[in-house]
Design a protein around this motif. Structure first.
Motif, mmCIF file in Angstrom:
data_model
loop_
_atom_site.group_PDB
_atom_site.id
_atom_site.type_symbol
_atom_site.label_atom_id
_atom_site.label_comp_id
_atom_site.label_asym_id
_atom_site.label_seq_id
_atom_site.Cartn_x
_atom_site.Cartn_y
_atom_site.Cartn_z
ATOM 1 N N HIS A 40 -4.661 -21.168 18.472
ATOM 2 C CA HIS A 40 -5.917 -20.544 18.864
ATOM 3 C C HIS A 40 -6.417 -19.569 17.804
ATOM 4 O O HIS A 40 -5.638 -19.079 16.978
ATOM 5 C CB HIS A 40 -5.735 -19.759 20.173
ATOM 6 C CG HIS A 40 -5.096 -20.547 21.270
ATOM 7 N ND1 HIS A 40 -3.749 -20.457 21.568
ATOM 8 C CD2 HIS A 40 -5.626 -21.433 22.145
ATOM 9 C CE1 HIS A 40 -3.467 -21.263 22.581
ATOM 10 N NE2 HIS A 40 -4.585 -21.872 22.945
ATOM 11 N N GLY A 91 -11.500 -22.992 21.072
ATOM 12 C CA GLY A 91 -11.782 -21.727 21.731
ATOM 13 C C GLY A 91 -12.590 -21.835 23.005
ATOM 14 O O GLY A 91 -12.885 -20.826 23.651
ATOM 15 N N SER A 142 -11.269 -20.225 26.392
ATOM 16 C CA SER A 142 -10.852 -18.818 26.374
ATOM 17 C C SER A 142 -11.291 -18.089 27.632
ATOM 18 O O SER A 142 -12.366 -18.343 28.181
ATOM 19 C CB SER A 142 -11.450 -18.109 25.149
ATOM 20 O OG SER A 142 -11.045 -18.720 23.952
ATOM 21 N N ARG A 202 -12.893 -15.088 29.727
ATOM 22 C CA ARG A 202 -14.057 -14.272 29.402
ATOM 23 C C ARG A 202 -14.472 -13.408 30.577
ATOM 24 O O ARG A 202 -14.634 -13.890 31.691
ATOM 25 C CB ARG A 202 -15.222 -15.159 28.937
ATOM 26 C CG ARG A 202 -15.713 -16.159 29.978
ATOM 27 C CD ARG A 202 -16.367 -17.371 29.338
ATOM 28 N NE ARG A 202 -15.364 -18.323 28.897
ATOM 29 C CZ ARG A 202 -15.643 -19.575 28.514
ATOM 30 N NH1 ARG A 202 -16.873 -20.008 28.521
ATOM 31 N NH2 ARG A 202 -14.684 -20.369 28.131
ATOM 32 N N ARG A 249 -15.937 -17.713 19.051
ATOM 33 C CA ARG A 249 -14.546 -17.681 18.588
ATOM 34 C C ARG A 249 -14.431 -18.181 17.142
ATOM 35 O O ARG A 249 -13.643 -17.658 16.350
ATOM 36 C CB ARG A 249 -13.678 -18.549 19.510
ATOM 37 C CG ARG A 249 -13.581 -18.043 20.933
ATOM 38 C CD ARG A 249 -12.682 -16.826 21.038
ATOM 39 N NE ARG A 249 -11.295 -17.210 21.177
ATOM 40 C CZ ARG A 249 -10.264 -16.499 20.732
ATOM 41 N NH1 ARG A 249 -10.463 -15.379 20.077
ATOM 42 N NH2 ARG A 249 -9.022 -16.903 20.931
ATOM 43 N N SER A 266 -7.739 -27.625 24.005
ATOM 44 C CA SER A 266 -6.340 -27.386 24.341
ATOM 45 C C SER A 266 -5.760 -28.538 25.163
ATOM 46 O O SER A 266 -4.619 -28.949 24.975
ATOM 47 C CB SER A 266 -6.198 -26.075 25.119
ATOM 48 O OG SER A 266 -6.460 -24.973 24.272
ATOM 49 N N GLN A 323 -11.685 -11.489 23.189
ATOM 50 C CA GLN A 323 -10.438 -11.511 23.954
ATOM 51 C C GLN A 323 -10.020 -10.110 24.394
ATOM 52 O O GLN A 323 -9.544 -9.915 25.512
ATOM 53 C CB GLN A 323 -9.333 -12.153 23.119
ATOM 54 C CG GLN A 323 -9.658 -13.573 22.690
ATOM 55 C CD GLN A 323 -10.036 -14.461 23.857
ATOM 56 O OE1 GLN A 323 -9.193 -14.825 24.664
ATOM 57 N NE2 GLN A 323 -11.311 -14.805 23.979
#
Length: 303
Positions: A56, A87, A90, A92, A108, A131, A233
């Protein structure tokens, strides 16, 4: 696909890089390569001495700072990075809570580019996989293909990646792909050292003979600046920057109980080089032996 190299964009002259770009464009529309100082791509790849391969955006800065610091403002050594995912998944909250997946991917990507510029990387490539795709064994060969090409193109002396005892499934997927990709390449191109670094699970539990203690004390201000690049993040309720610095300091203090601290900050890693020197060695066996040694050490002390 985006390939950005500042004022110069010289990729078309190199057949290997054309192959990589074509393959990446076909497989990953979010592929991005950023060269902070704007040199031609062949030079950016060829000068790479230390290469980080993370899952990441921000993994490179957290786990591979030893490589970043070792190369920082050193004309004969250059750190480069590969970030495998886009990303989009992610977390948030706060000011980023309403961002769509596409907006988060863009944000990202820019955060990773900002870190590469601050750290004076030779290049950073973001491969743009989801991912989910990396965790699917049927889809992982595409990542292995791209990593093999990048490794052949850069031929770094040192590689940093995730360790096989990490608890994040995407990190494990990247680790497996890295080992397979390096095993595919000719032995004369292999890095001299491969570090499997801690992130989602520390490596303090390793016996000392299995533990690589990487001194990350230098360039402390740069480390904090790099960590702060990933605002999306940190603002989401996870202050990774402070946590990473805290772990580095804790590692240094608790590393040796009988001597005063020799360094301010340490990051732990497994030496993965045997997995390349002995391609027949099972990864499960490799990790299992370390766990067995740890278990034996604990039980021995209880006697």
């Amino acid at each position: 696909m985006r390939i950005f190299a500042g004022p110069q964009n010289d990729f078309a002259s190199d057949s290997i890089l054309r192959r990589l770009a074509a393959m990446s464009a076909q497989q990953n529309p979010h592929y991005d390569c950023f060269i902070p100082d704007g040199v031609g791509a062949p030079e950016a790849y060829a000068r790479t001495s230390h290469l980080g391969i993370g899952a990441h955006q921000d993994d490179l800065e957290f786990m591979a700072f030893h490589g970043i610091s070792s190369c920082y403002q050193q004309p004969m050594h250059w750190f480069s990075g590969i970030t495998c995912t886009d990303g989009g998944g992610s977390a948030r909250t706060g000011p980023f809570a309403d961002l769509s997946d596409e907006q988060m991917k863009t944000l990202r990507l820019k955060e990773q580019q900002k870190a590469a510029a601050l750290g004076e990387y030779s290049f950073v490539t973001q491969l743009g996989f989801t991912s989910a795709s990396l965790k699917d064994p049927a889809l992982r060969p595409t990542l292995v293909d791209e990593l093999e090409t990048l490794l052949m193109t850069t031929q770094p002396e040192v590689v940093y990646t995730h360790n096989p005892a990490d608890k994040h499934p995407t990190h494990i997927a990247v680790f497996l792909a890295v080992i397979e990709a390096i095993r595919r390449t000719p032995s004369y191109t292999h890095p001299k050292k491969i570090y499997g670094c801690e992130v989602w699970r520390d490596l303090d539990w390793l016996c000392d003979e299995d533990k690589m203690a990487l001194d990350v004390s230098a360039h402390a201000e740069l480390a904090q600046q790099l960590n702060a690049c990933f605002e999306s993040q940190i603002a989401g309720g996870k202050n990774y920057g402070d946590a990473v610095i805290g772990r580095r300091r804790a590692n240094a203090t608790f590393y040796d109980s009988h001597h005063i601290d020799a360094v301010d900050q340490l990051w732990f890693a497994m030496d993965l080089t045997p997995l390349i020197e002995q391609p027949e060695l099972s990864i499960s066996q490799f990790v299992g032996e370390k766990i067995t040694r740890f278990q034996a050490s604990v039980l021995e002390h209880l006697k």
